[in-house]
Scaffold this motif. Structure first.
Motif, mmCIF file in Angstrom:
data_model
loop_
_atom_site.group_PDB
_atom_site.id
_atom_site.type_symbol
_atom_site.label_atom_id
_atom_site.label_comp_id
_atom_site.label_asym_id
_atom_site.label_seq_id
_atom_site.Cartn_x
_atom_site.Cartn_y
_atom_site.Cartn_z
ATOM 1 N N ARG A 1 -31.725 31.936 -7.064
ATOM 2 C CA ARG A 1 -31.883 31.548 -5.661
ATOM 3 C C ARG A 1 -30.988 32.412 -4.773
ATOM 4 O O ARG A 1 -31.419 32.927 -3.747
ATOM 5 C CB ARG A 1 -31.516 30.070 -5.497
ATOM 6 C CG ARG A 1 -31.934 29.466 -4.172
ATOM 7 C CD ARG A 1 -31.351 28.072 -4.001
ATOM 8 N NE ARG A 1 -29.898 28.111 -3.965
ATOM 9 C CZ ARG A 1 -29.103 27.433 -4.803
ATOM 10 N NH1 ARG A 1 -29.592 26.654 -5.733
ATOM 11 N NH2 ARG A 1 -27.787 27.545 -4.694
ATOM 12 N N GLU A 2 -29.732 32.587 -5.195
ATOM 13 C CA GLU A 2 -28.801 33.403 -4.403
ATOM 14 C C GLU A 2 -29.267 34.852 -4.298
ATOM 15 O O GLU A 2 -29.130 35.485 -3.254
ATOM 16 C CB GLU A 2 -27.392 33.365 -5.032
ATOM 17 C CG GLU A 2 -26.701 32.021 -4.919
ATOM 18 C CD GLU A 2 -25.448 31.926 -5.784
ATOM 19 O OE1 GLU A 2 -24.711 30.921 -5.640
ATOM 20 O OE2 GLU A 2 -25.211 32.836 -6.612
ATOM 21 N N LEU A 3 -29.813 35.350 -5.394
ATOM 22 C CA LEU A 3 -30.319 36.732 -5.378
ATOM 23 C C LEU A 3 -31.474 36.858 -4.396
ATOM 24 O O LEU A 3 -31.550 37.808 -3.610
ATOM 25 C CB LEU A 3 -30.763 37.139 -6.794
ATOM 26 C CG LEU A 3 -31.449 38.495 -6.912
ATOM 27 C CD1 LEU A 3 -30.514 39.623 -6.494
ATOM 28 C CD2 LEU A 3 -31.931 38.726 -8.360
ATOM 29 N N GLU A 4 -32.365 35.879 -4.454
ATOM 30 C CA GLU A 4 -33.518 35.889 -3.570
ATOM 31 C C GLU A 4 -33.043 35.866 -2.113
ATOM 32 O O GLU A 4 -33.524 36.630 -1.268
ATOM 33 C CB GLU A 4 -34.378 34.667 -3.868
ATOM 34 C CG GLU A 4 -35.822 34.859 -3.508
ATOM 35 C CD GLU A 4 -36.707 33.767 -4.112
ATOM 36 O OE1 GLU A 4 -36.312 33.144 -5.130
ATOM 37 O OE2 GLU A 4 -37.791 33.539 -3.549
ATOM 38 N N GLN B 1 -19.771 28.075 -17.507
ATOM 39 C CA GLN B 1 -19.047 27.584 -16.343
ATOM 40 C C GLN B 1 -19.938 26.658 -15.521
ATOM 41 O O GLN B 1 -19.468 25.731 -14.894
ATOM 42 C CB GLN B 1 -18.609 28.805 -15.520
ATOM 43 C CG GLN B 1 -17.357 28.607 -14.709
ATOM 44 C CD GLN B 1 -17.677 27.926 -13.412
ATOM 45 O OE1 GLN B 1 -18.700 28.186 -12.804
ATOM 46 N NE2 GLN B 1 -16.792 27.028 -12.992
ATOM 47 N N ASP B 2 -21.231 26.917 -15.535
ATOM 48 C CA ASP B 2 -22.167 26.161 -14.697
ATOM 49 C C ASP B 2 -23.510 26.090 -15.402
ATOM 50 O O ASP B 2 -24.204 27.091 -15.519
ATOM 51 C CB ASP B 2 -22.323 26.889 -13.349
ATOM 52 C CG ASP B 2 -23.356 26.217 -12.441
ATOM 53 O OD1 ASP B 2 -23.846 25.131 -12.783
ATOM 54 O OD2 ASP B 2 -23.663 26.794 -11.389
ATOM 55 N N PRO B 3 -23.904 24.895 -15.866
ATOM 56 C CA PRO B 3 -25.177 24.819 -16.585
ATOM 57 C C PRO B 3 -26.378 25.211 -15.712
ATOM 58 O O PRO B 3 -27.410 25.609 -16.235
ATOM 59 C CB PRO B 3 -25.257 23.351 -17.020
ATOM 60 C CG PRO B 3 -24.207 22.623 -16.261
ATOM 61 C CD PRO B 3 -23.182 23.618 -15.849
ATOM 62 N N PHE B 4 -26.217 25.125 -14.398
ATOM 63 C CA PHE B 4 -27.302 25.523 -13.498
ATOM 64 C C PHE B 4 -27.184 26.990 -13.075
ATOM 65 O O PHE B 4 -27.834 27.418 -12.119
ATOM 66 C CB PHE B 4 -27.308 24.647 -12.237
ATOM 67 C CG PHE B 4 -27.656 23.204 -12.506
ATOM 68 C CD1 PHE B 4 -28.973 22.819 -12.716
ATOM 69 C CD2 PHE B 4 -26.662 22.234 -12.550
ATOM 70 C CE1 PHE B 4 -29.297 21.490 -12.964
ATOM 71 C CE2 PHE B 4 -26.973 20.898 -12.803
ATOM 72 C CZ PHE B 4 -28.291 20.522 -13.012
ATOM 73 N N ALA B 5 -26.327 27.764 -13.752
ATOM 74 C CA ALA B 5 -26.034 29.127 -13.298
ATOM 75 C C ALA B 5 -27.308 29.949 -13.056
ATOM 76 O O ALA B 5 -27.452 30.564 -12.002
ATOM 77 C CB ALA B 5 -25.122 29.835 -14.300
ATOM 78 N N CYS B 6 -28.226 29.959 -14.009
ATOM 79 C CA CYS B 6 -29.383 30.867 -13.868
ATOM 80 C C CYS B 6 -30.253 30.540 -12.664
ATOM 81 O O CYS B 6 -30.512 31.421 -11.849
ATOM 82 C CB CYS B 6 -30.180 30.934 -15.165
ATOM 83 S SG CYS B 6 -29.308 31.865 -16.443
ATOM 84 N N PRO B 7 -30.723 29.293 -12.512
ATOM 85 C CA PRO B 7 -31.511 29.030 -11.298
ATOM 86 C C PRO B 7 -30.710 29.244 -10.016
ATOM 87 O O PRO B 7 -31.265 29.706 -9.012
ATOM 88 C CB PRO B 7 -31.952 27.567 -11.461
ATOM 89 C CG PRO B 7 -31.201 27.013 -12.614
ATOM 90 C CD PRO B 7 -30.720 28.153 -13.435
#
Ligand SMILES: Cc1cc2nc3c(=O)[nH]c(=O)nc-3n(C[C@H](O)[C@H](O)[C@H](O)COP(=O)(O)OP(=O)(O)OC[C@H]3O[C@@H](n4cnc5c(N)ncnc54)[C@H](O)[C@@H]3O)c2cc1C
Ligand SMILES: Cc1cc2nc3c(=O)[nH]c(=O)nc-3n(C[C@H](O)[C@H](O)[C@H](O)COP(=O)(O)OP(=O)(O)OC[C@H]3O[C@@H](n4cnc5c(N)ncnc54)[C@H](O)[C@@H]3O)c2cc1C
Ligand SMILES: Cc1cc2nc3c(=O)[nH]c(=O)nc-3n(C[C@H](O)[C@H](O)[C@H](O)COP(=O)(O)O)c2cc1C
Ligand SMILES: Cc1cc2nc3c(=O)[nH]c(=O)nc-3n(C[C@H](O)[C@H](O)[C@H](O)COP(=O)(O)O)c2cc1C
Ligand code: FES
Ligand code: FES
Lengths: 269, 314, 314, 269
Positions: free
Chosen positions: C284-287, C274-280
């Motif tokens: 960031r959101e988790l942090e 769904q989003d190639p940038f999902a992991c980074p």
């Protein structure tokens, strides 16, 4: 938010709510949100106005709706506030967006010659709903905010005893978060007057089929039952609602897990 | 021209294939505010237990993406009140009742089956095998083929001969066909697929389980792929056995998906929460979908997606 | 002030807890077009098989509500090409590799474990137990505690001693804790939960299965409640065993939900589509979510929702 | 639909596509849709225009987007059409919304001095995309609709041989449904000229990680591999794509189930 809904507008009685669906067709959010009706008006054949909190899941979607979009709502639902036939002194207490449910009630009470005093509050001034209108309609209107940004600093329940005393209140009506209703009911009991409290957060179906919204309520026969606030409420007599036991199944409730019922398994369906 | 919607659950004929799912249509009275419940193929009751039950503490439900978690815990009035109040009311409306039963032991299931079929009125008995077995440390009967078969054998023997017994199975087993076979061998006239799937959500702000009961059953469109798969696999293995398909049906297209997979009736659960008119709407949409495809009898569509495929060049 | 995001999979320390899930991050090269893959806690490879595999026919994927069904069938280059091309490339990027392995027999798993850990480079070996066992008529190893344990014992013996072995389990079993216990007793240093759930969709217009392979595995937010439940149950039963949680993580909040349930790392699958940038983004959101809650070390949040609850008046 | 996307506009080469996400945050639709880029323009720092079919799942949501809404798209993706250095005669064939991908290509070809002839078609006139533009740009533009409502009655492939002959085509470029590409490739082979075909329906990730979009393609080495049309395509040489085997794993493909590979279980993950 105001919607054209003649059938709801026509049948509405104060205290009832609408159950709205958010996200549109195919929405990943499947439950309805029960929201207090703030106003019904005869414009456009009958409009209904309701208020929703900014942190309601789906609020973003609701806020994006534009003029002439259609909205899926069911109502009016639930049992309305009982309104005395004879003129009495009524104190109406509302917190946050719960205040929205009180103005139609005030109207109805005043039509019957009752005196209405308002106590409205919220965390801060910007979350107090309907302060102006309360000032216009009520004999008095006492405002309380937790940060003191409007009216008295404190909670509605802090100022309620004084208002009941000053207004010589015969009955208290309230709508707001559960913890506030609990204190309101306790205050009314201290004054030995009845309270009619409308619970606010009803998420599920709103029509009585999902069993999400049950509360422990003492019946006429003295027996506690887990009753659905969407169909048997949202208005309850304050002294019938077992506030201390909300979120539990009181051991003496009808059908509570005991000697006779089946055991509760780790995952029951 | 509208399609012939009649269907059969074993020898019981229903006017149409759209049912409410157990525990999702209330006693029928709640929905009758919105439409005449005799328009349903049948109303499935909440699982009836011997004693009244207050259910589980609140919060009992939580929203998840395209799903709902519930741990209602079968709040209900118990079999006595059901027989004196809810069932007569349903029959008086001209509605058909699929009565779901739940017990913690074989003996409880037997008692329920007897009590409920002593008098006529119950169209089908649906045995909720997802119920935790008291005799097996709370493990659901449906987790195990022999435990399921034991219940079904006993219920079949206890219930009136002319009331079909349907076994309602759970999808979270490695081999649903094995459980289905065991139930049919034990005398079940049909199968109901699927019950909810054990799940859980955490309220991230409170850092606490979202449900008071911690875990709950997942329903809604999120689980429809599991329902389609179970119905497909069981219909492929046991083509003659009637299946009530359910799980995430929100529209007539969704109902058709389960029928094409092999269901001869479709039960609607969570959709009733989202839309009180869900069942009559889904029935209408299904009828339109069949008509649009030139299918004149709903029965013709049952299992249609199983027909061998002529490989088409794409 | 930003949170300390380090975590451990057994004795292997990772800079952060966000991994790609097996089969959802390609070889790493595809995502490296969008960001530096060394920023991942680790990249989990697609399940590596002995021989190259062409996978299953198309259509291989179908959209379902909040979910994706896939029957890719582990298309991949085989272990030789992986060792000569993909793994060296990953190491050259400074990325850490969790290598997923899949075999149809214990012997195949053993061969893979040996080949892959002969040389250093593999941070963790993840054993995909959802693979169909050739010896048990295509039944997945993960459906059965003893079949799972047999694979893990053999893999543990064959792999280099300093490469932790994680067993990846399926959620569609009546008792995931029993399978988890068996794997840990057999020597697994950790567990990966959950793999996809068998599901199916029918193309209602064509009246045909939507996938060429008929059934497929369901992933995405639809299954997150199953993932949370499995992680919760296994962490409650085996609190000392590290868990890589996965299933439907789309945001930092979702990752936090699994961590609160007991995961010490979180793998992201379908979200990468769904989003190639999902992991980074999720990292960031988790942090941010941890910082907003005053949690200074990600490790402190692991299993936090299990703490005994003081009953609050509501 | 036109969006402001300078980074995509700048890097775009004809034949590439954008992968768009539908339904917004929390959408129940998780896969991206690959859509051909129709036009890029320097306005507003760089805009990208793409076309989507009305029956695309999520088309309703896309159509509801309004000016200044933001849209989540990734691109430009995929391998572009190879463009010959020297001027040649090019026949560009498009069907339905696939035609959209051809105009930027025509532009580029004409810049290099090539002659461009268009063949566009669809089921009916209202679904023919870009007929006017093709007439303006092309040396010739032949239109075909299945119902005869515009141009010749029939399919683009019915008129293609005549166009190749008339235009003395050196190469055929095509974008449209798979069945049409197959016939285009066959026609080109008959004329012994190369064809470059762009496959259209790419649903998945668009970035090469989901493995949804594989097609059996013969490599330089003569070996058939299941290759991803989003990264190794969407443009393929017509004679390399094994159209007859689309939707299967050809037995001679690398890694096809055979003696050596593990058996296929009834539910493999
Ligand atoms: C259907 C529905 C579902 C929702 N689901 C969620 C959800 O999942 N997650 C989420 O974060 N939010 C959810 N919300 C939002 C949340 O319940 C409230 O809407 C939110 O707290 C803001 O409401 P409010 O502005 O009325 O303030 P409230 O928090 O309701 O409080 C208003 C005022 O009440 C008074 N008050 C509060 N407690 C007491 C007390 N003990 N004694 C006396 N007075 C008191 C105070 O003056 C306080 O400022 C949901 C809301 C609805 C309607
Ligand atoms: C990402 C994506 C996903 C989609 N998913 C779905 C889905 O799940 N379900 C669904 O119903 N639709 C789906 N669609 C829509 C569908 O694929 C097409 O978009 C739809 O068929 C309309 O496209 P079109 O107008 O270009 O007509 P097309 O049907 O593409 O055809 C256009 C023209 O091509 C020519 N043509 C066709 N076949 C041949 C042939 N054999 N030989 C020569 N010429 C030929 C004809 O002139 C025809 O009229 C999806 C589309 C996209 C882009
Ligand atoms: C609130 C709720 C209560 C339920 N109660 C029962 C029940 O008493 N007995 C039973 O067999 N199934 C019960 N179910 C399961 C449903 O009958 C149905 O199998 C399941 O929800 C899947 O269908 P759906 O996705 O359409 O809801 C319940 C489901 C929900 C959501
Ligand atoms: C297209 C696809 C391919 C996958 N391939 C593998 C695989 O090769 N090995 C494996 O163990 N899991 C595989 N999985 C499962 C994922 O690793 C993950 O367990 C599952 O998708 C749940 O996470 P998600 O909801 O974030 O996708 C695959 C999933 C998808 C969607
Ligand atoms: S909200 Fe569903 S029963 Fe009350
Ligand atoms: S669309 Fe995902 S790999 Fe091509």
């Amino acid at each position: 938010m105001t919607v054209v809904a003649p059938a709801i507008a026509e049948r509405f009685r104060p205290g009832q709510f609408v159950a709205i669906s958010v996200g549109g067709t195919g929405s990943p959010m499947l439950m309805r949100r029960g929201l207090p009706i703030h106003d019904v008006k005869p414009d456009y054949g009958g409009t209904v106005e309701f208020v929703f909190p900014a942190d309601l899941p789906g609020a973003g979607w609701l806020a994006e709706r534009r003029v002439r979009d259609s909205l899926d709502l069911v109502g009016p639902l639930g049992r309305p506030f009982p309104v005395p036939r004879d003129p009495v002194h009524c104190v109406l207490v509302g917190s946050g967006y719960g205040s929205a449910g009180l103005f139609m009630l005030a109207d109805r009470l005043q039509q019957r010659g009752s005196r209405v005093d308002f106590v409205l509050g919220a965390t801060s001034a910007d979350r107090v709903f309907g302060a102006l209108r309360a000032r216009r309609m009520g004999q008095t209107a006492t405002l309380a905010t937790e940060d003191g940004s409007l009216g008295v600093r404190g909670r509605v329940t802090d100022v309620l005893p004084q208002v009941i005393e000053d207004a010589r209140g015969d009955v208290v009506y309230a709508c707001g978060p559960m913890a506030m209703l609990r204190t309101v009911a306790a205050v009314a009991t201290e004054f030995a007057i009845p309270s009619q409290v409308a619970v606010r957060e009803i998420v599920g179906c709103g029509t009585g089929v999902c069993m999400s919204c049950v509360l422990p309520v003492i019946g006429e026969d003295g027996i506690t039952r887990m009753v659905r606030s969407c169909v048997e409420g949202p208005v309850f007599r304050g002294e019938r609602l077992r506030f201390d036991d909300v979120g539990t199944i009181p051991f003496d409730a009808l059908g509570a897990p005991g000697a006779r019922g089946p055991v509760e398994g780790f995952r029951e369906r | 021209m509208s399609a012939d919607m009649r269907t059969r659950l074993s020898h019981v004929e229903l006017p149409n294939p759209i049912l409410t799912a157990a525990g999702c249509g209330g006693s029928g009275r709640e929905l009758s505010v919105f439409y005449d419940v005799s328009r349903l193929g049948a109303l499935t009751t909440p699982s009836i237990t011997l004693a009244p039950r207050a259910g589980r503490p609140t919060p009992r439900t939580a929203e998840t993406p395209s799903g709902v978690l519930n741990a209602v815990g079968a709040q209900g009035p118990g079999v006595d009140a059901f027989l004196t109040s809810d069932l007569p009311w349903l029959l008086q409306q001209g509605a058909r009742a699929v009565v779901s039963i739940a017990g913690g032991s074989v003996a409880e299931f037997v008692e329920l089956a007897k009590r409920l079929t002593e008098q006529p009125g119950v169209s089908v008995l649906e045995v909720n095998l997802s119920w935790p077995s008291m005799e097996d440390r709370g493990r659901p009967f449906a987790a195990d083929a022999s435990a399921s078969a034991e219940v079904i054998t006993a219920v079949r023997a206890a219930a009136r001969f002319d009331v079909p017994v349907f076994a309602k199975l759970a999808p979270d087993v490695p081999d649903v066909v094995a459980i289905a076979r065991a139930c049919v061998a034990a005398g079940a006239e049909g199968l109901s697929l699927i019950n909810t799937v054990p799940g859980m959500a955490i309220d991230v702000d409170a850092a606490r389980p979202a449900l008071a009961a911690v875990t709950g059953g997942l329903s809604g469109p999120a689980v429809r792929p599991l329902a389609v798969r179970c119905v497909w696999q069981v219909h492929a293995a046991l083509p003659g056995v009637p299946i009530v398909g359910m799980g995430g049906v929100m529209t007539g297209r969704d109902a058709l998906e389960l029928i094409l997979a092999g269901a001869c009736a479709v039960a609607v659960g969570t959709a009733n929460f989202q839309d009180p008119f869900a069942c009559p709407r889904i029935l209408r949409e299904l009828e339109e979908a069949l008509t649009a495809r030139g299918i004149e009898r709903a029965a013709e569509a049952i299992g249609l997606a199983h027909r061998p495929s002529e490989r088409q060049p794409r």
